[in-house]
Design a protein around this motif. Structure first.
Motif, mmCIF file in Angstrom:
data_model
loop_
_atom_site.group_PDB
_atom_site.id
_atom_site.type_symbol
_atom_site.label_atom_id
_atom_site.label_comp_id
_atom_site.label_asym_id
_atom_site.label_seq_id
_atom_site.Cartn_x
_atom_site.Cartn_y
_atom_site.Cartn_z
ATOM 1 N N CYS A 1 -78.065 27.652 33.760
ATOM 2 C CA CYS A 1 -76.702 27.827 33.272
ATOM 3 C C CYS A 1 -76.511 26.909 32.074
ATOM 4 O O CYS A 1 -77.450 26.230 31.651
ATOM 5 N N GLN B 1 -71.132 23.886 31.893
ATOM 6 C CA GLN B 1 -70.624 24.500 33.120
ATOM 7 C C GLN B 1 -70.878 23.645 34.358
ATOM 8 O O GLN B 1 -70.382 23.956 35.440
ATOM 9 N N ILE C 1 -70.403 20.511 36.699
ATOM 10 C CA ILE C 1 -69.370 19.533 37.025
ATOM 11 C C ILE C 1 -69.966 18.545 38.040
ATOM 12 O O ILE C 1 -70.062 18.854 39.232
ATOM 13 N N ILE D 1 -68.104 30.241 41.671
ATOM 14 C CA ILE D 1 -68.338 28.797 41.678
ATOM 15 C C ILE D 1 -69.531 28.542 42.576
ATOM 16 O O ILE D 1 -69.589 29.037 43.709
ATOM 17 N N VAL E 1 -70.759 24.397 39.666
ATOM 18 C CA VAL E 1 -70.944 25.152 38.423
ATOM 19 C C VAL E 1 -69.889 26.238 38.373
ATOM 20 O O VAL E 1 -69.711 26.990 39.344
ATOM 21 N N GLY E 2 -69.178 26.309 37.272
ATOM 22 C CA GLY E 2 -68.165 27.337 37.117
ATOM 23 C C GLY E 2 -68.082 27.828 35.687
ATOM 24 O O GLY E 2 -68.611 27.189 34.767
ATOM 25 N N THR E 3 -67.423 28.956 35.500
ATOM 26 C CA THR E 3 -67.208 29.501 34.162
ATOM 27 C C THR E 3 -65.718 29.788 33.984
ATOM 28 O O THR E 3 -64.961 29.868 34.952
ATOM 29 N N GLU F 1 -62.230 29.055 36.258
ATOM 30 C CA GLU F 1 -62.744 28.270 37.383
ATOM 31 C C GLU F 1 -63.359 26.966 36.888
ATOM 32 O O GLU F 1 -63.101 25.893 37.443
ATOM 33 N N ARG F 2 -64.131 27.054 35.825
ATOM 34 C CA ARG F 2 -64.758 25.854 35.276
ATOM 35 C C ARG F 2 -63.701 24.869 34.785
ATOM 36 O O ARG F 2 -63.800 23.652 35.008
ATOM 37 N N ASP F 3 -62.671 25.386 34.114
ATOM 38 C CA ASP F 3 -61.620 24.513 33.589
ATOM 39 C C ASP F 3 -60.870 23.806 34.711
ATOM 40 O O ASP F 3 -60.538 22.616 34.594
#
Length: 352
Positions: free
Chosen positions: A84, A88, A90, A207, A227-229, A232-234
């Motif tokens: 990834c 992304q 965290i 996630i 890990v998110g995009t 969700e990532r924000d």
């Protein structure tokens, strides 16, 4: 007592089974801190990557200052491992912290969350701590469930304690249906590093929670990440605590993820030993198929109960995991896959 309160984090699902919660309101876990006991109750690698101790000691001087909160080296290494983008990733203090962060930023009071059973007990606890309601589905039926009425769906891959990995095509299809329904999908990949199955990290609407604890045999250092995009990532990045990973954990984690030979050797050893153990254990127990570094045993021996087996193993200096603490299991034991000589000692103690 209110079952949705922090003090009473327990429930009964459609299967009629109650979550096992200790007197302190916490979920039981495997692991023995007795140095004289051979621990088959925790599913951690009995070996650690070469150079891990050196990396830990080298981080001491850096630990005298607050770590750089963007953790660039760790994020690069983790992103390369799960394919990834580093942005992304965290960082968190272990995989459980990543699970909590994902649930905390997704589920709200009154929401419904789709959970598998039997599976990791912390999911339900974290859901209830947010005031949301878990809806339990048999773990092998969850990917066929309709996610539309749920804020979040959770998949444990491979599932703990049963051990089987999800079919990749079925998981992709479920992820697509979750995304179409506006339901966030959380995939707990704590044990996926022991397999050759692809991670879902970096996929939209998903996630992923990862732990370095299991694969690298270092549970006390607390290394993990989500890990998110997109949104969700924000949300994960905003909610993450400052300095969410220690300097030592970041340094050791980055080092471990570069040990490709160690990872390959671990996968080969676990695969071979798991098959050998399963064949022997089948002589006395019903043994579940597993892709993980553990095996779930169903006890149907008329001459011995789960309590008898746990006690006799303890007399032999071995700790096993009482799997009756998992929702839906009433006569089961979970055993880790360790080093060959340790596994031989377990098999002898279980008289198989």
């Amino acid at each position: 007592m209110d079952p949705d309160s922090v003090e009473g984090v327990r429930a009964s699902g459609g299967d009629g089974a109650a979550d096992a919660i200790g007197p302190d309101g916490r979920v039981p876990h495997g692991s023995s801190d007795d140095p004289d006991v051979l621990d088959f109750s925790a599913n951690t690698n009995p070996r650690v990557p070469p150079g891990a101790e050196k990396a830990y000691r080298a981080a001491f001087e850096a630990a005298r200052s607050y770590p750089a909160d963007d953790y660039p080296e760790f994020r690069e290494a983790a992103a390369a491992f799960v394919d990834c983008k580093p942005s992304q990733v965290i960082p968190t203090a272990g995989g459980l912290e990543a699970i909590r962060l994902a649930i905390q930023t997704t589920a709200r009071a009154g929401d419904s969350v789709l959970l598998p059973y039997p599976s990791f007990g912390e999911y339900a606890r974290e859901v209830r701590l947010q005031g949301a309601t878990p809806e339990f589905v048999p773990h092998d039926e969850l990917l066929a469930a309709d996610p539309a009425s749920h804020a979040l769906a959770v998949v444990c891959n491979p599932n703990n304690p049963t051990g089987e990995a999800a079919d990749p095509a079925a998981l992709r299809n479920f992820a697509d249906r979750c995304r179409a329904a506006g339901t966030t999908l959380l995939v707990d990949e704590a044990f996926l590093g022991f397999t050759d199955e692809p991670s879902r990290a970096g996929r939209e609407g998903v996630i992923v929670a990862r732990s370095l604890t299991k694969l690298f045999g270092l549970p006390g250092i607390r290394m993990g990440y989500a890990v998110g995009t997109g949104d969700e990532r924000d949300r994960l990045a905003t909610a993450r605590r400052a300095w969410s990973m220690s300097a030592a954990a970041a340094a050791v984690g980055a080092h471990c993820y570069r040990q490709t030979e160690f990872v390959a050797e671990t996968k080969a050893r676990v695969t071979g030993e798991r098959a050998r153990m399963r064949e022997r254990l089948n002589a006395r127990f019903d043994v579940f198929r597993s892709d993980a570094p553990f095996l779930l045993l169903s006890v149907s021996d008329a001459d011995a109960s789960v309590d008898d087996i746990l006690a006799s193993a303890r007399e032999a200096g071995i700790a096993l995991r009482d799997a009756r603490t998992f929702r839906g299991l009433d006569s089961h034991i979970r055993v880790a896959v360790r080093a060959p000589e340790e596994n031989d000692r377990l098999l002898d103690a279980l008289d198989v």
